[in-house]
Design a protein around this motif. Structure first.
Motif, PDB file in Angstrom:
ATOM      1  N   SER A 128      -4.676  -8.129 -13.780  1.00 22.84           N
ATOM      2  CA  SER A 128      -5.072  -7.800 -12.403  1.00 22.84           C
ATOM      3  C   SER A 128      -3.862  -7.947 -11.502  1.00 22.84           C
ATOM      4  O   SER A 128      -3.072  -8.883 -11.649  1.00 22.84           O
ATOM      5  CB  SER A 128      -6.223  -8.688 -11.918  1.00 22.84           C
ATOM      6  OG  SER A 128      -5.787  -9.999 -11.633  1.00 22.84           O
ATOM      7  N   ALA A 129      -3.713  -6.990 -10.592  1.00 19.42           N
ATOM      8  CA  ALA A 129      -2.582  -6.953  -9.661  1.00 19.42           C
ATOM      9  C   ALA A 129      -3.048  -7.355  -8.272  1.00 19.42           C
ATOM     10  O   ALA A 129      -4.230  -7.235  -7.947  1.00 19.42           O
ATOM     11  CB  ALA A 129      -1.976  -5.550  -9.635  1.00 19.42           C
ATOM     12  N   PRO A 130      -2.156  -7.840  -7.427  1.00 22.05           N
ATOM     13  CA  PRO A 130      -2.551  -8.237  -6.065  1.00 22.05           C
ATOM     14  C   PRO A 130      -3.163  -7.072  -5.294  1.00 22.05           C
ATOM     15  O   PRO A 130      -2.768  -5.919  -5.461  1.00 22.05           O
ATOM     16  CB  PRO A 130      -1.229  -8.702  -5.432  1.00 22.05           C
ATOM     17  CG  PRO A 130      -0.324  -9.013  -6.581  1.00 22.05           C
ATOM     18  CD  PRO A 130      -0.724  -8.087  -7.681  1.00 22.05           C
ATOM     19  N   ALA A 131      -4.129  -7.405  -4.460  1.00 19.83           N
ATOM     20  CA  ALA A 131      -4.803  -6.402  -3.624  1.00 19.83           C
ATOM     21  C   ALA A 131      -4.677  -6.839  -2.175  1.00 19.83           C
ATOM     22  O   ALA A 131      -5.540  -7.522  -1.636  1.00 19.83           O
ATOM     23  CB  ALA A 131      -6.267  -6.246  -4.030  1.00 19.83           C
ATOM     24  N   ARG A 132      -3.578  -6.464  -1.565  1.00 23.38           N
ATOM     25  CA  ARG A 132      -3.304  -6.889  -0.200  1.00 23.38           C
ATOM     26  C   ARG A 132      -3.674  -5.787   0.770  1.00 23.38           C
ATOM     27  O   ARG A 132      -3.612  -4.596   0.452  1.00 23.38           O
ATOM     28  CB  ARG A 132      -1.826  -7.261  -0.043  1.00 23.38           C
ATOM     29  CG  ARG A 132      -1.382  -8.395  -0.967  1.00 23.38           C
ATOM     30  CD  ARG A 132       0.088  -8.676  -0.812  1.00 23.38           C
ATOM     31  NE  ARG A 132       0.443  -9.012   0.562  1.00 23.38           N
ATOM     32  CZ  ARG A 132       1.664  -9.247   0.968  1.00 23.38           C
ATOM     33  NH1 ARG A 132       2.671  -9.171   0.117  1.00 23.38           N
ATOM     34  NH2 ARG A 132       1.911  -9.549   2.228  1.00 23.38           N
ATOM     35  N   MET A 133      -4.060  -6.199   1.942  1.00 22.08           N
ATOM     36  CA  MET A 133      -4.327  -5.229   3.006  1.00 22.08           C
ATOM     37  C   MET A 133      -2.994  -4.646   3.500  1.00 22.08           C
ATOM     38  O   MET A 133      -1.963  -5.311   3.418  1.00 22.08           O
ATOM     39  CB  MET A 133      -5.082  -5.908   4.141  1.00 22.08           C
ATOM     40  CG  MET A 133      -6.462  -6.373   3.754  1.00 22.08           C
ATOM     41  SD  MET A 133      -7.535  -5.016   3.253  1.00 22.08           S
ATOM     42  CE  MET A 133      -7.847  -4.220   4.840  1.00 22.08           C
ATOM     43  N   PRO A 134      -2.975  -3.392   3.976  1.00 23.13           N
ATOM     44  CA  PRO A 134      -4.131  -2.569   4.344  1.00 23.13           C
ATOM     45  C   PRO A 134      -4.762  -1.790   3.193  1.00 23.13           C
ATOM     46  O   PRO A 134      -5.803  -1.168   3.386  1.00 23.13           O
ATOM     47  CB  PRO A 134      -3.540  -1.616   5.364  1.00 23.13           C
ATOM     48  CG  PRO A 134      -2.126  -1.441   4.933  1.00 23.13           C
ATOM     49  CD  PRO A 134      -1.699  -2.763   4.390  1.00 23.13           C
ATOM     50  N   ARG A 135      -4.152  -1.797   2.004  1.00 21.17           N
ATOM     51  CA  ARG A 135      -4.758  -1.071   0.888  1.00 21.17           C
ATOM     52  C   ARG A 135      -6.013  -1.805   0.425  1.00 21.17           C
ATOM     53  O   ARG A 135      -7.079  -1.231   0.331  1.00 21.17           O
ATOM     54  CB  ARG A 135      -3.741  -0.930  -0.244  1.00 21.17           C
ATOM     55  CG  ARG A 135      -4.228  -0.139  -1.422  1.00 21.17           C
ATOM     56  CD  ARG A 135      -3.066   0.116  -2.375  1.00 21.17           C
ATOM     57  NE  ARG A 135      -2.438  -1.129  -2.787  1.00 21.17           N
ATOM     58  CZ  ARG A 135      -1.178  -1.232  -3.147  1.00 21.17           C
ATOM     59  NH1 ARG A 135      -0.396  -0.194  -3.117  1.00 21.17           N
ATOM     60  NH2 ARG A 135      -0.680  -2.400  -3.525  1.00 21.17           N
ATOM     61  N   GLY A 136      -5.869  -3.061   0.062  1.00 20.41           N
ATOM     62  CA  GLY A 136      -7.010  -3.921  -0.203  1.00 20.41           C
ATOM     63  C   GLY A 136      -7.711  -3.712  -1.517  1.00 20.41           C
ATOM     64  O   GLY A 136      -8.760  -4.329  -1.738  1.00 20.41           O
ATOM     65  N   LEU A 137      -7.198  -2.889  -2.434  1.00 20.72           N
ATOM     66  CA  LEU A 137      -7.876  -2.640  -3.705  1.00 20.72           C
ATOM     67  C   LEU A 137      -6.844  -2.269  -4.750  1.00 20.72           C
ATOM     68  O   LEU A 137      -5.931  -1.479  -4.498  1.00 20.72           O
ATOM     69  CB  LEU A 137      -8.900  -1.505  -3.566  1.00 20.72           C
ATOM     70  CG  LEU A 137      -9.683  -1.147  -4.836  1.00 20.72           C
ATOM     71  CD1 LEU A 137     -10.682  -2.240  -5.159  1.00 20.72           C
ATOM     72  CD2 LEU A 137     -10.386   0.200  -4.681  1.00 20.72           C
ATOM     73  N   SER A 138      -6.982  -2.854  -5.936  1.00 25.67           N
ATOM     74  CA  SER A 138      -6.154  -2.484  -7.076  1.00 25.67           C
ATOM     75  C   SER A 138      -7.029  -2.448  -8.315  1.00 25.67           C
ATOM     76  O   SER A 138      -7.930  -3.282  -8.488  1.00 25.67           O
ATOM     77  CB  SER A 138      -4.989  -3.465  -7.277  1.00 25.67           C
ATOM     78  OG  SER A 138      -5.463  -4.737  -7.677  1.00 25.67           O
ATOM     79  N   ILE A 139      -6.773  -1.469  -9.173  1.00 26.27           N
ATOM     80  CA  ILE A 139      -7.489  -1.304 -10.436  1.00 26.27           C
ATOM     81  C   ILE A 139      -6.453  -1.339 -11.545  1.00 26.27           C
ATOM     82  O   ILE A 139      -5.462  -0.596 -11.509  1.00 26.27           O
ATOM     83  CB  ILE A 139      -8.277   0.015 -10.465  1.00 26.27           C
ATOM     84  CG1 ILE A 139      -9.327   0.029  -9.349  1.00 26.27           C
ATOM     85  CG2 ILE A 139      -8.936   0.232 -11.815  1.00 26.27           C
ATOM     86  CD1 ILE A 139     -10.051   1.346  -9.219  1.00 26.27           C
ATOM     87  N   THR A 140      -6.669  -2.203 -12.526  1.00 24.71           N
ATOM     88  CA  THR A 140      -5.731  -2.361 -13.631  1.00 24.71           C
ATOM     89  C   THR A 140      -6.496  -2.193 -14.932  1.00 24.71           C
ATOM     90  O   THR A 140      -7.568  -2.786 -15.104  1.00 24.71           O
ATOM     91  CB  THR A 140      -5.052  -3.725 -13.597  1.00 24.71           C
ATOM     92  OG1 THR A 140      -4.570  -3.979 -12.274  1.00 24.71           O
ATOM     93  CG2 THR A 140      -3.887  -3.778 -14.564  1.00 24.71           C
ATOM     94  N   THR A 141      -5.955  -1.394 -15.836  1.00 22.77           N
ATOM     95  CA  THR A 141      -6.602  -1.132 -17.119  1.00 22.77           C
ATOM     96  C   THR A 141      -5.632  -1.403 -18.254  1.00 22.77           C
ATOM     97  O   THR A 141      -4.418  -1.246 -18.120  1.00 22.77           O
ATOM     98  CB  THR A 141      -7.098   0.324 -17.198  1.00 22.77           C
ATOM     99  OG1 THR A 141      -5.984   1.205 -16.987  1.00 22.77           O
ATOM    100  CG2 THR A 141      -8.160   0.603 -16.149  1.00 22.77           C
ATOM    101  N   ALA A 142      -6.191  -1.799 -19.396  1.00 22.58           N
ATOM    102  CA  ALA A 142      -5.397  -2.067 -20.591  1.00 22.58           C
ATOM    103  C   ALA A 142      -6.324  -1.992 -21.791  1.00 22.58           C
ATOM    104  O   ALA A 142      -7.555  -1.943 -21.661  1.00 22.58           O
ATOM    105  CB  ALA A 142      -4.716  -3.432 -20.513  1.00 22.58           C
ATOM    106  N   ALA A 143      -5.742  -1.974 -22.974  1.00 24.50           N
ATOM    107  CA  ALA A 143      -6.483  -2.001 -24.229  1.00 24.50           C
ATOM    108  C   ALA A 143      -5.668  -2.787 -25.237  1.00 24.50           C
ATOM    109  O   ALA A 143      -4.429  -2.811 -25.177  1.00 24.50           O
ATOM    110  CB  ALA A 143      -6.766  -0.590 -24.747  1.00 24.50           C
ATOM    111  N   THR A 144      -6.349  -3.454 -26.159  1.00 30.59           N
ATOM    112  CA  THR A 144      -5.646  -4.221 -27.179  1.00 30.59           C
ATOM    113  C   THR A 144      -4.930  -3.288 -28.140  1.00 30.59           C
ATOM    114  O   THR A 144      -5.144  -2.074 -28.150  1.00 30.59           O
ATOM    115  CB  THR A 144      -6.619  -5.125 -27.943  1.00 30.59           C
ATOM    116  OG1 THR A 144      -7.674  -4.314 -28.500  1.00 30.59           O
ATOM    117  CG2 THR A 144      -7.236  -6.159 -27.022  1.00 30.59           C
ATOM    118  N   CYS A 145      -4.090  -3.881 -28.978  1.00 31.62           N
ATOM    119  CA  CYS A 145      -3.238  -3.101 -29.870  1.00 31.62           C
ATOM    120  C   CYS A 145      -4.054  -2.204 -30.792  1.00 31.62           C
ATOM    121  O   CYS A 145      -3.669  -1.069 -31.067  1.00 31.62           O
ATOM    122  CB  CYS A 145      -2.359  -4.056 -30.682  1.00 31.62           C
ATOM    123  SG  CYS A 145      -1.288  -3.269 -31.885  1.00 31.62           S
TER     124      CYS A 145
END
Length: 570
Positions: free
Chosen positions: A487-504
């Motif tokens: 998970s990445a920081p979600a600072r204003m004014p954007r206020g939202l971050s989406i992080t995706t990953a998958a195992t090997c």
């Protein structure tokens, strides 16, 4: 002989010869100094190496806020248990193999020219902690990952918490994040110092050392990929089995058709802002604030099925990647969310981190990603399925608007990935960091310009780590990672971050939705996550053929996560 020269032995004078005239003093040649070193001179003290802050580190340091800690959270789930001292030793050895992470910020005054990192030979504090087990141990560790940032003045700016056993802490209202037995490794790092892929590289080395490997931790990246963010897919990408009622998919057009509306907003066009929503008070400890002021970040974790893609001949590039589907799903989520909140239509701009670093044992440690903007039109396409059950797919002459959007996004992201890496944050940030001013005035100027540019900040951030290129195997006792969340920081004014990953070797997408509590509350974030889930399902080919789960022991579902389409930032 001068006062700075060592004394030389005096040659005896021959009585039968006259005294020789005094010769001028000469310096010893370098070779003689090496042979006869001075034994009385004091040894020079060893000064640790110092490195000025790179561009990303400096801009992040200028913009730090106490209310929104700049933390990156990494969560790795293992099926077995780990020996505490053996894990601590392996992690310390991994830090020594990547000495760039052993750093602390030098005390800086406003008149200094730069912020500076000081490299240390050993950690100032032990980064490994073993919190007491309990039913809420994992939930509290996640909350600490969002509120307690590792300090920059102590080496290393990383914290590893070992939650053992991993109690069934829910990731959302549907399924638990882990079984009732096993181990969770939860890493928290200061994003001013390094990013998620760099910290994962250190954890991969620790896993190799814990399992007893004698060589450096390797990467499972396919040979056909030159960089984690390169445009190439695996050498032999899997193809979809042809559906009994569907003919073979015709080749995709070489150039994407024109999208409805303006796909690229003008220079002064303001991107869409996500509509704020506060309906219920937070109840999850992961989203609660230690101060109770309503500041900080909240986080939801979930697992999703990998959306299927159109069939394509073996060895050929697919028409679009899973990363393109995630981008389109994020766009649809933001646009539909604003429609539900009666917001006027506006272009959606998504920030996409691109990582050009190698993931091998010599991967550069630090903040190594560059940010690219992916624009989408203000007119959202209807969510028309690619096909209907029992009906042949549409021909490329009349593709659906959603199909055209996927093809257009694929062409745009390929162009972004193939560009020559330049300033990681763009020209304005590079100009700010190069101004001949002390750090105090540069900090004030950076924060003022950030506030002025807030209306033009991208709508949201999507960081797709892709398939983790390391097995993260901790041997017979710990086992191989079954889930990995970032998970990445979600600072204003954007206020939202989406992080995706998958195992090997997994076939599930592990998604973390992180938001600022100034923008959303927990109930609104849950609804937003449901909206993303339905938007991602709409990008599948065909939507009705995407299985939610697969029986244990069977082959992965078609269209697996590419190895590392974006090495995101975290």
């Amino acid at each position: 002989m001068t006062a700075l020269e060592p004394a030389r032995p005096v040659q005896p004078v021959q009585p039968a010869q006259p005294a020789q005239p005094a010769q001028p003093a000469q310096d010893d040649p370098p070779r003689s100094r090496d042979v006869h070193p001075r034994t009385t001179a004091p040894a020079r003290p060893h000064h640790p190496a110092r490195i000025p802050f790179p561009l990303v580190d400096e801009i992040s340091r200028h913009c730090l806020e106490d209310d929104e800690p700049e933390t990156v959270h990494i969560e790795v789930h293992l099926p077995g248990r780990l020996d505490h001292e053996r894990l601590r030793t392996a992690f310390h050895q991994a830090l020594a193999r990547h000495p760039r992470v052993l750093m602390r910020q030098v005390p800086t005054r406003w008149w200094h020219r730069h912020y500076t990192w000081q490299l240390t030979s050993a950690p100032d504090v032990d980064p490994v902690a073993f919190p007491p087990p309990g039913p809420d141990a994992l939930a509290h560790a996640r909350a600490r990952a969002l509120t307690d940032c590792p300090p920059l003045d102590a080496s290393p700016p990383v914290r590893l918490e070992v939650i053992e056993p991993a109690h069934a802490a829910p990731v959302d209202d549907r399924r638990p994040a882990a079984p009732s037995a096993g181990t969770v490794l939860l890493l928290t790092l200061h994003h001013t110092a390094l990013d998620g892929p760099a910290c994962l590289r250190i954890l991969a080395t620790a896993a190799e050392l814990y399992a007893g490997s004698t060589g450096p931790a390797g990467s499972t990246e396919p040979a056909g990929r030159t960089s984690p963010s390169g445009p190439a897919d695996p050498p032999d990408p899997p193809t979809h089995p042809t559906h009994p009622t569907h003919p073979a998919h015709p080749p995709h057009p070489p150039y994407p058709p024109q999208l409805p509306g303006r796909s690229r907003p003008g220079l002064l066009t303001r991107p869409a802002r996500l509509a704020p929503d506060h309906s219920t008070p937070p109840t999850n400890p992961t989203t609660s604030s230690t101060s109770g002021s309503g500041n900080g970040n909240g986080m939801l974790l979930t697992e999703l099925s990998v959306p299927t893609r159109p069939p394509h001949p073996t060895g050929e590039r697919p028409p679009y990647t899973v990363n393109d589907q995630l981008l389109v799903a994020t766009y649809l989520m933001a646009a539909r969310w604003n429609q539900l909140h009666d917001r006027p239509a506006a272009p959606v701009v998504i920030t996409m981190p691109i990582d050009d670093r190698s993931r091998g044992p010599h991967m550069p440690i630090g903040n190594g990603t560059r940010l690219a903007a992916v624009p989408f039109p203000s007119t959202t396409p209807p969510l028309t399925p690619h096909t209907s059950p029992g009906v042949a797919p549409r021909s490329t002459a009349t593709p659906t608007p959603l199909t055209r959007l996927l093809h257009h996004t694929s062409a745009h992201t390929r162009a972004l990935k193939s560009t020559t890496p330049r300033s990681p944050l763009g020209l304005p940030a590079a100009v700010l960091a190069s101004l001949p001013l002390p750090v105090g005035p540069r900090r004030a100027l950076t924060r003022a310009l950030r506030s002025l540019a807030a209306p033009w900040t991208p709508t949201t951030l999507l960081s797709n780590i892709g398939r983790v290129p390391y097995p993260l195997d901790f041997g017979e006792t710990g086992g191989r990672a079954t889930a990995v969340w970032f998970s990445a920081p979600a600072r204003m004014p954007r206020g939202l971050s989406i992080t995706t990953a998958a195992t090997c070797d997994g076939d599930r997408i592990h998604l973390a939705l992180r938001w600022s509590r100034a923008l959303l509350d927990e109930a609104a974030a849950t609804r937003l996550l449901d909206l993303f889930r339905s938007s991602l399902a709409a990008t599948a080919w065909p939507p009705t053929a995407a299985p939610a789960t697969r029986p244990p022991g069977t082959a992965p579902a078609p269209g697996p996560v590419p190895p590392a389409e974006e090495g995101g930032t975290p």
